[in-house]
Scaffold this active site. Structure first.
Site, mmCIF file in Angstrom:
data_model
loop_
_atom_site.group_PDB
_atom_site.id
_atom_site.type_symbol
_atom_site.label_atom_id
_atom_site.label_comp_id
_atom_site.label_asym_id
_atom_site.label_seq_id
_atom_site.Cartn_x
_atom_site.Cartn_y
_atom_site.Cartn_z
ATOM 1 N N ASN A 305 0.844 -1.195 0.000
ATOM 2 C CA ASN A 305 0.000 0.000 0.000
ATOM 3 C C ASN A 305 0.880 1.248 0.000
ATOM 4 O O ASN A 305 1.847 1.338 0.766
ATOM 5 C CB ASN A 305 -0.906 0.033 1.228
ATOM 6 N N THR A 331 -3.826 1.069 -3.147
ATOM 7 C CA THR A 331 -3.955 2.299 -2.371
ATOM 8 C C THR A 331 -5.015 2.083 -1.301
ATOM 9 O O THR A 331 -5.865 1.196 -1.416
ATOM 10 C CB THR A 331 -4.378 3.496 -3.242
ATOM 11 N N GLU A 332 -4.979 2.907 -0.270
ATOM 12 C CA GLU A 332 -5.937 2.743 0.824
ATOM 13 C C GLU A 332 -7.373 3.012 0.377
ATOM 14 O O GLU A 332 -8.323 2.655 1.074
ATOM 15 C CB GLU A 332 -5.581 3.669 1.985
ATOM 16 N N THR A 333 -7.545 3.626 -0.787
ATOM 17 C CA THR A 333 -8.885 3.953 -1.274
ATOM 18 C C THR A 333 -9.604 2.754 -1.882
ATOM 19 O O THR A 333 -10.773 2.863 -2.247
ATOM 20 C CB THR A 333 -8.803 5.062 -2.332
#
Length: 519
Positions: A305, A331-333
Site C-alpha cells: 500500500n 492504495t488505501e482507497t
C-alpha cells in the site's frame, strides 16, 4: 421510491443541528451542487446552522476554498469529525484557532462504525488507535481545547474484553447522508461508473437510514429502470430518498484536480487502458534516491500500500525500472493493481484492476494481510513512534495511517531527514545538503502519536526509516543507524540533526548502494 428534486429543494431539507455524513475523498464523490445550494441558503436565511460534518476521508483539494470551506461561515458548522483535515486548510485553521470543535479518528474505523450503526449498533470496537492520541487515555481524538472542554467523548477505552484491550468508537446520530454517483434510474438505484474510488456509499446510507435520516444523492443523469446492470448498482434505491440531477455535469471533479471537462482520466475508472509510457520518468533527485532505496526492501509478490505524499512516487520509479509486475500495488482507497497515481491524483490508479469498496478494503489491513505499507516520514521519536497528525503547529490528518501502520508486516517510512526549506542535490554520485531544513524530524518525544512502534514490533513487523542521507531501522535494540549515503558527514549531518542518540552498529553503518545515486 426516490424523488427527483432540485439542489435548492435539497438544501431546504437540511435543518439546524443536523449531522451530515458525506461520501468523499478529496473531491471524489463531493456533491458540489447540493453543497452550493446549502451554502447559498445559509447566506440568505442563516440556516441551516450548528451542523456537524462527518467524513471518513477529508473533503477538499489542499488549496482552493471548496468542499467543507463552504460550511465555515460563522455559526454554520460547529463540529467536524473526520480522519483528515489538512486537505481543507480553512477547516484546519478554524479548528486550530479554537473556532469549531474537531475530532480525528482512524479512516478505517469510520467505515466499521457505519456498518455497525447500519445494523442497529451504537459503534465499533477496534484495536486501532490504542496508545495514540485517539486513545481516550490521551486526547480521545479531540483536536483543540474547545472540543476538550465542551465536546462529547466519542472514544471509550475497554480495558478487558475477553482478556484483551480495545477502543470503542461512536458517532453522533447521523441523520443526513450526502453522496454523489454517476447514474440513477427512476427507482433511485445508483451506479458510480465514472468514480475512480468506491467510497463506501452503501454502508453510509444504511447507517443514516438506521437512524431514521434521509439520503440525498447527486447524479449526472437519470435512466429508465433496468438500464443499470444490477451488479453495477452501488446503492439500491430503497436507501435513497432524493435524487438531484447536476445542472453542470462538466464541472464535476473526478478527483482533486481533474474535472469531467478538464483532464478526466478513464484509465482511473477502468473505462480505458493507458500506455504506461505516458508516465514520465522522474529526474534524479533526493526523492528518486529514496524511492529506489525503498524498492530494495520489496520482495517479489508483495502486496504493498502506498500512502499520500512521497510514497506515491515509488510506483513511477518501479514502472521506469520495468518492475511494476514484481509486486501488487494498492492504495488505501480500494484501488488494487495497476500503477498508483502521483501527486494530487493520489487515491486513483492507472489501469486499475479492481475497485474494492473503501470500507471493505480496510479488512485487508486490519486482518494483517498487507505485506508492506509505504508512508511519508513526518516526525519520529527515540522509540520509533510516529506523529502524522500535529506538525509544527498545524493539524494534518491520520487518514488510513492508523489502520495500515498497525498491521503492515513491513513498514517503510520515506522522507527527508529535516523539514521545511531543506535543499539537496545529487552530484557525482553523492548527496549534497545545500540547505538544512528548519525543523528536525527525529525528535526526543512526539507530542502526539499516531503509530506506536513497540506494539508493531510485538507483532514481529519490520520498521525502517529511509531518508536522503541515511537509513535507520527500529529493532529490539532501538533506533539503529544502518546505512549512510555517500557524501554525508555522519556527525554534523545526521547525529547533530537528531535529538536523540542513534545506535551505531559494530563496525559503523554501511554505505548506501552507490547505484542509487546514478542516472
Amino acid at each position: 421510491m426516490a424523488q427527483i428534486i432540485t439542489s435548492k429543494e435539497a438544501a431546504n431539507l437540511i435543518n439546524d443541528g443536523d449531522v451530515i455524513v458525506t461520501g468523499v475523498d478529496g473531491l471524489t464523490g463531493w456533491p458540489q451542487e447540493i453543497v452550493d445550494a446549502i451554502e447559498e441558503r445559509f447566506l440568505r436565511e442563516g440556516h441551516p446552522k450548528n451542523i456537524t460534518s462527518i467524513r471518513a476521508s477529508g473533503g477538499g483539494n489542499f488549496t482552493s476554498p471548496t468542499a467543507e470551506s463552504q460550511y465555515l461561515h460563522e455559526g454554520m458548522m460547529t463540529k467536524s469529525i473526520s480522519s483528515f483535515v489538512s486537505v481543507c486548510p480553512d477547516l484546519a485553521k478554524k479548528i486550530t484557532d479554537n473556532k469549531i470543535m474537531g475530532w480525528m479518528l482512524p479512516l478505517g474505523v469510520f467505515y466499521q462504525m457505519y456498518r455497525e450503526i447500519g445494523r442497529g449498533m451504537n459503534g465499533a470496537m477496534s484495536k486501532v488507535g490504542l496508545g495514540t492520541f485517539m486513545d481516550p487515555r490521551n486526547d480521545g481524538g479531540k483536536l483543540n481545547q474547545l472540543t476538550i472542554d465542551k465536546g462529547e467523548d466519542l472514544v471509550k477505552y475497554v480495558p478487558d474484553f475477553m482478556g484483551e484491550e480495545y477502543l470503542y468508537y461512536t458517532l453522533p446520530k447521523l441523520n443526513i447522508g450526502l453522496m454523489r454517483a454517476t447514474t440513477a434510474d427512476k427507482h433511485g438505484n445508483i451506479s458510480c461508473e465514472k468514480e475512480p474510488i468506491n467510497i463506501g456509499l452503501l454502508s453510509q446510507a444504511q447507517a443514516v437510514k438506521a437512524n431514521g435520516g434521509i439520503v440525498i444523492c447527486q447524479v449526472e443523469k437519470i435512466v429508465e429502470v433496468n438500464q443499470i446492470h444490477p451488479r453495477m448498482v452501488k446503492v439500491p434505491g430503497i436507501y435513497i430518498d432524493y435524487i438531484v440531477v447536476a445542472e453542470k455535469p462538466d464541472e464535476i471533479m473526478q478527483n482533486w484536480i481533474r474535472s469531467n471537462k478538464d483532464g478526466y482520466n478513464p484509465a482511473f475508472t477502468g473505462e480505458a487502458i493507458a500506455e504506461l509510457e505516458e508516465i514520465k520518468p522522474m529526474p534524479l533527485n533526493d526523492v528518486k534516491v529514496m524511492c529506489r532505496r525503498a524498492i530494495k526492501e520489496f520482495k517479489p509478490g508483495y502486496v504493498i500500500n502506498f500512502g499520500i505524499g512521497m510514497p506515491t512516487s515509488i510506483p513511477n520509479v518501479l514502472n521506469e525500472m520495468g518492475q511494476s509486475d514484481m509486486v501488487t500495488m494498492i492504495t488505501e482507497t480500494g484501488c488494487i493493481g495497476g500503477v498508483p497515481a502521483l501527486g494530487k491524483d493520489f487515491g486513483c490508479s492507472w489501469n486499475v484492476e479492481a475497485l474494492c469498496d473503501h470500507g471493505d478494503h480496510f479488512s485487508l489491513f486490519d486482518g494483517g494481510n498487507l505485506d508492506a505499507g509505504i508512508f511519508g516520514l513526518s516526525e519520529v521519536d527515540e522509540k520509533g513512534n510516529v506523529n502524522t497528525s500535529h506538525l509544527n503547529g498545524k493539524i494534518g490528518g491520520v487518514g488510513g495511517f492508523a489502520n495500515i501502520s498497525l498491521s503492515s508486516k513491513h513498514l517503510i517510512f520515506i522522507g527527508t531527514f529535516t523539514a521545511v526549506g531543506i535543499e539537496t542535490k545529487i552530484e557525482n554520485g553523492k548527496v549534497i545538503i545545500v540547505k538544512e531544513g528548519k525543523f528536525k524530524k527525529f525528535i526526543k518525544k512526539c507530542d502526539k502519536t499516531t503509530f506506536v512502534a513497540e506494539e508493531s514490533l510485538k507483532k514481529g513487523n519490520d520498521i525502517v526509516f529511509i531518508t536522503e542521507r541515511c537509513v535507520i531501522r527500529r529493532d529490539k535494540r532501538g533506533m539503529v543507524l544502518e546505512e549512510v549515503a555517500p557524501g554525508i558527514d555522519i556527525q554534523t549531518q545526521i547525529l547533530d540533526q537528531c535529538e536523540f542518540k542513534l545506535i551505531i552498529p559494530d563496525g559503523g553503518p554501511k554505505l548506501m548502494d552507490p547505484e542509487l545515486f546514478k542516472e
